[in-house]
Write an enzyme that holds these catalytic residues in place. Structure first.
Site, mmCIF file in Angstrom:
data_model
loop_
_atom_site.group_PDB
_atom_site.id
_atom_site.type_symbol
_atom_site.label_atom_id
_atom_site.label_comp_id
_atom_site.label_asym_id
_atom_site.label_seq_id
_atom_site.Cartn_x
_atom_site.Cartn_y
_atom_site.Cartn_z
ATOM 1 N N GLY A 1 7.714 -58.841 -131.414
ATOM 2 C CA GLY A 1 6.315 -59.107 -131.139
ATOM 3 C C GLY A 1 5.696 -57.954 -130.370
ATOM 4 N N VAL B 1 4.997 -53.792 -129.400
ATOM 5 C CA VAL B 1 4.503 -52.643 -130.162
ATOM 6 C C VAL B 1 5.670 -51.858 -130.775
ATOM 7 C CG1 VAL B 1 3.134 -50.537 -130.001
ATOM 8 C CG2 VAL B 1 2.722 -52.400 -128.406
ATOM 9 N N ASP B 2 6.715 -51.652 -129.992
ATOM 10 C CA ASP B 2 7.758 -50.714 -130.412
ATOM 11 C C ASP B 2 8.474 -51.189 -131.668
ATOM 12 O OD1 ASP B 2 6.944 -49.699 -128.031
ATOM 13 O OD2 ASP B 2 8.720 -50.313 -126.924
ATOM 14 N N GLU C 1 0.814 -28.936 -114.852
ATOM 15 C CA GLU C 1 0.942 -30.181 -115.627
ATOM 16 C C GLU C 1 0.174 -31.349 -115.034
ATOM 17 O OE1 GLU C 1 3.080 -28.812 -113.648
ATOM 18 O OE2 GLU C 1 4.521 -30.203 -112.762
ATOM 19 N N LYS D 1 5.480 -43.873 -125.197
ATOM 20 C CA LYS D 1 4.737 -45.061 -125.629
ATOM 21 C C LYS D 1 3.378 -44.736 -126.269
ATOM 22 C CE LYS D 1 4.721 -49.592 -125.339
ATOM 23 N NZ LYS D 1 5.932 -50.441 -125.448
ATOM 24 N N GLY E 1 11.174 -28.861 -108.689
ATOM 25 C CA GLY E 1 12.276 -29.699 -108.196
ATOM 26 C C GLY E 1 12.260 -29.719 -106.689
ATOM 27 N N CYS F 1 6.794 -23.837 -110.207
ATOM 28 C CA CYS F 1 7.192 -24.134 -108.819
ATOM 29 C C CYS F 1 8.655 -23.746 -108.590
ATOM 30 C CB CYS F 1 6.906 -25.603 -108.498
ATOM 31 S SG CYS F 1 6.947 -25.928 -106.728
ATOM 32 N N TYR F 2 9.547 -24.712 -108.391
ATOM 33 C CA TYR F 2 10.966 -24.350 -108.182
ATOM 34 C C TYR F 2 11.463 -23.486 -109.341
ATOM 35 C CZ TYR F 2 16.027 -24.779 -107.679
ATOM 36 O OH TYR F 2 17.359 -24.508 -107.551
ATOM 37 N N ALA G 1 7.417 -53.288 -133.805
ATOM 38 C CA ALA G 1 6.478 -53.365 -134.925
ATOM 39 C C ALA G 1 6.294 -51.993 -135.566
ATOM 40 C CB ALA G 1 5.130 -53.892 -134.441
ATOM 41 N N HIS H 1 1.244 -26.362 -110.002
ATOM 42 C CA HIS H 1 1.651 -27.324 -111.036
ATOM 43 C C HIS H 1 0.564 -27.445 -112.108
ATOM 44 C CE1 HIS H 1 5.373 -28.850 -109.299
ATOM 45 N NE2 HIS H 1 4.795 -28.580 -108.138
HETATM 46 P P1 XMP Z 1 10.572 -51.336 -115.359
HETATM 47 O O1 XMP Z 1 10.709 -52.763 -114.945
HETATM 48 O O2 XMP Z 1 11.901 -50.658 -115.519
HETATM 49 O O3 XMP Z 1 9.937 -51.379 -116.806
HETATM 50 O O4 XMP Z 1 9.633 -50.555 -114.493
HETATM 51 C C1 XMP Z 1 9.387 -50.293 -117.473
HETATM 52 C C2 XMP Z 1 8.788 -50.786 -118.773
HETATM 53 O O5 XMP Z 1 9.823 -51.206 -119.661
HETATM 54 C C3 XMP Z 1 9.672 -52.572 -119.991
HETATM 55 N N1 XMP Z 1 11.040 -53.103 -120.042
HETATM 56 C C4 XMP Z 1 11.750 -53.251 -121.171
HETATM 57 N N2 XMP Z 1 11.427 -53.029 -122.455
HETATM 58 N N3 XMP Z 1 13.591 -53.759 -123.120
HETATM 59 C C5 XMP Z 1 12.352 -53.315 -123.426
HETATM 60 O O6 XMP Z 1 12.063 -53.135 -124.606
HETATM 61 C C6 XMP Z 1 13.982 -53.992 -121.857
HETATM 62 O O7 XMP Z 1 15.107 -54.406 -121.595
HETATM 63 C C7 XMP Z 1 13.008 -53.727 -120.834
HETATM 64 N N4 XMP Z 1 13.025 -53.857 -119.477
HETATM 65 C C8 XMP Z 1 11.812 -53.445 -119.014
HETATM 66 C C9 XMP Z 1 8.812 -53.158 -118.907
HETATM 67 O O8 XMP Z 1 8.139 -54.316 -119.348
HETATM 68 C C10 XMP Z 1 7.899 -52.000 -118.611
HETATM 69 O O9 XMP Z 1 6.882 -51.886 -119.580
#
Ligand code: XMP
Length: 529
Positions: free
Chosen positions: A243, A245-246, A190, A385, A68, A95-96, A248, A188
């Site tokens: 459409g 990944v999440d 990690e 992810k 930290g 570390c911290y 799906a 570190h």
């Molecule tokens: P940022 O713009 O915050 O995005 O750096 C990080 C990752 O998240 C995606 N992203 C979203 N995904 N709902 C989602 O499912 C959302 O409202 C949303 N906003 C950002 C962005 O494309 C990147 O992969």
């Protein structure tokens, strides 16, 4: 922040051996959590305000205190309830975190004349009986390269705990007392710049904590399936497919658990990429064998977005309408009480909690309206992810789904700066398709985390042929990343950028200039809104 059910998320329910990573404000805490998971052990990030009693209730197999930015000498620096040292749970401080363990257990932390940043040589301590690597450094060379980033340094380890290694600037670069379960490293382990770092972490987990490692894709699926069944019983469940990944993977997981109790709904918001709607319907119908309803809601979304320019207002409007469209779709179905969301762990962390600022309301978390009429099923809420991608593959989803680049829930709505109109969406869709096609032709699609185009709300003067133009610029955004928490702008070759630029200007009316965004995250975010 959404407090919706996470009862269907594997991990944290006692099924898995768990390590809690106490986040002392480092950008490293998530990296530590990921490294622990890579070793096959479920990990979660918790705040230093957690009490020893709360930790005892969770019964973790080990604790890791992260690094930290604070100094242990500063009043108000984050600390931990000292009763944790009596819980008989092994603790590794980094570390911290190591300095705090020393300070709270009779050691001393001093200021060195100069801090140590970057690569340093770590030397294992010599004793009368030979080198004393202890458990953490067991099996490693007597001298090795480690990554340091500290100003304060531990001068005396905790009372009765021997030092096991040092560096030029840190007399106590590692200490441990396995019987008391106290371990600390100033470096570190990690980060990838510490070549033997994962070994150090795994020694702590497997030898220090005695954890075997039962966190793997097939056990995650088994656990999630049990939890989903327990949560929804015989109830009917809807899942929004975007459409991406999440959603799906979430749908496939829920389908594995409850089969025909699940109906997927694809809402075409009008804010999708070019031809994405038809692709989604085709792909999911063909691959997943799940009941799928498609709703064409573009007109409603454009009406809801009329006049809105402020990014958070826009996100909330899109998130809210999403839910309303679902509620309408629901009324056509039998008695649906549950909604599946593909919320991930980083969404949960980034949507803000008491210790983290809200950066953006992700529409599948913070943007949900309060009067939501469903119970949420969020089976991916504890996953990063890359873990979701592996899970998708394990569930039998094809690469064309699993390896897709992330796409935000609010779609092109957050890639059009200012008011979102059908004309702007159409302009952006065509420009975005060119950007992504050129990357694919250059063979760069897979090594890039996300690549897309942004349409800002300004215009500039140009000249085409003999004519003056006054058009929009297009911003190309392409980043490399491991988990979207941090990202770097992709070093796309100039000739690829040139091909994108000339095609966009020639093929997309209304655009007369192209710029490349060279901002990493932080300080930028990946999306522009
Ligand atoms: P940022 O713009 O915050 O995005 O750096 C990080 C990752 O998240 C995606 N992203 C979203 N995904 N709902 C989602 O499912 C959302 O409202 C949303 N906003 C950002 C962005 O494309 C990147 O992969």
């Amino acid at each position: 922040m959404n407090t919706g059910a996470d009862v269907s998320a594997p991990g944290g329910d006692g099924t898995f051996e768990t390590v809690l990573v106490v986040d002392f404000g480092a950008q490293y805490a998530q990296l530590i959590a990921r490294r622990v998971r890579e070793a096959g052990i479920y990990s979660e990030i918790v705040s230093p305000s957690i009490t020893a009693e709360e930790i005892a209730e969770r019964a973790p197999g080990g604790l890791i205190f992260s690094g930290g930015p604070a100094s242990v000498h500063v009043e108000g620096a984050p600390r931990i309830d000292t009763a944790v040292y009596d819980l008989e749970i092994p603790i590794l401080g980094i570390c911290y975190g190591a300095q705090l363990i020393a300070q709270q257990n009779g050691g001393t932390v001093g200021r060195t004349d100069k801090g140590e940043y970057g690569r340093t040589t770590l030397t294992i301590a010599e004793t009368d009986h030979g080198p004393s690597a202890g458990c953490l450094l067991d099996g490693l060379p007597l001298e090795q390269s480690v990554w340091m980033s500290h100003f304060d340094a531990i001068v005396d380890p905790p009372t009765g705990v021997p030092a096991t290694a040092s560096t030029a600037e840190a007399p106590v670069a590692a200490f441990e007392h396995p019987e008391r379960g106290l371990y600390g490293v100033q470096f570190h382990p990690e980060v990838v710049h510490t070549p033997h770092g994962q070994h150090v972490i795994e020694q702590f987990l497997h030898v220090g904590c005695g954890l075997a490692g039962n966190w793997n894709m097939s056990s995650i699926i088994d656990s999630a399936v049990d939890l989903i069944r327990a949560q929804v019983g015989t109830g009917n469940v809807m899942c929004g497919l975007s459409g991406g990944v999440d959603s799906a993977v979430a749908a496939a997981l829920v389908h594995r658990a409850i089969g025909d109790q699940l109906t997927c709904v694809f809402v075409d918001t009008g804010l999708m990429r070019l031809d994405e709607g038809s692709q989604v319907i085709e792909t999911f119908g063909r691959h997943m064998g799940i009941r799928l309803i498609s709703v064409d809601a573009g007109v409603r979304f454009f009406a809801a977005l009329e006049g809105i320019t402020e990014p958070e207002t826009k996100r909330k409007a899109i998130g809210e309408l999403f839910i309303r469209v679902f509620e309408d779709a629901k009324s056509d179905l039998d008695d649906v009480g549950f909604l599946v969301q593909g919320t991930l762990y980083p969404d949960v962390i980034e949507s803000g909690n008491e210790h983290a600022a809200t950066i953006k309301s992700h529409h599948n978390v913070g943007g949900l309206p309060d009067d939501i009429d469903f119970a949420l099923v969020e089976p991916l809420r504890s996953l990063f992810k890359d873990e979701v991608r592996k899970l998708g593959t394990e569930l039998g989803l094809p690469d064309e789904i699993v390896l897709r680049q992330p796409f935000p829930g609010p779609g092109l709505g957050v890639r059009i700066i200012g008011e979102v109109t059908p004309d702007k969406v159409s302009t952006l869709q065509h420009a975005d398709a060119i950007v992504r096609e050129e990357l694919r032709l250059a063979g760069l699609e897979r090594e890039i985390w996300q690549s897309f185009a942004v349409l800002p709300d300004i215009r500039s003067v140009g000249v085409m042929g003999d004519e003056r133009t006054y058009g929009y610029p297009l911003i190309i955004r392409a980043v490399t990343s491991e988990d979207a928490m941090t990202a770097d702008w992709a070093r796309i070759p100039y000739d690829v950028l040139e091909a994108m630029s000339s095609r966009v200007i020639n093929e997309v009316p209304g655009i007369n200039r192209v710029a490349y965004d060279i901002t990493s995250k932080p300080p930028g975010t990946i999306e522009w809104e």
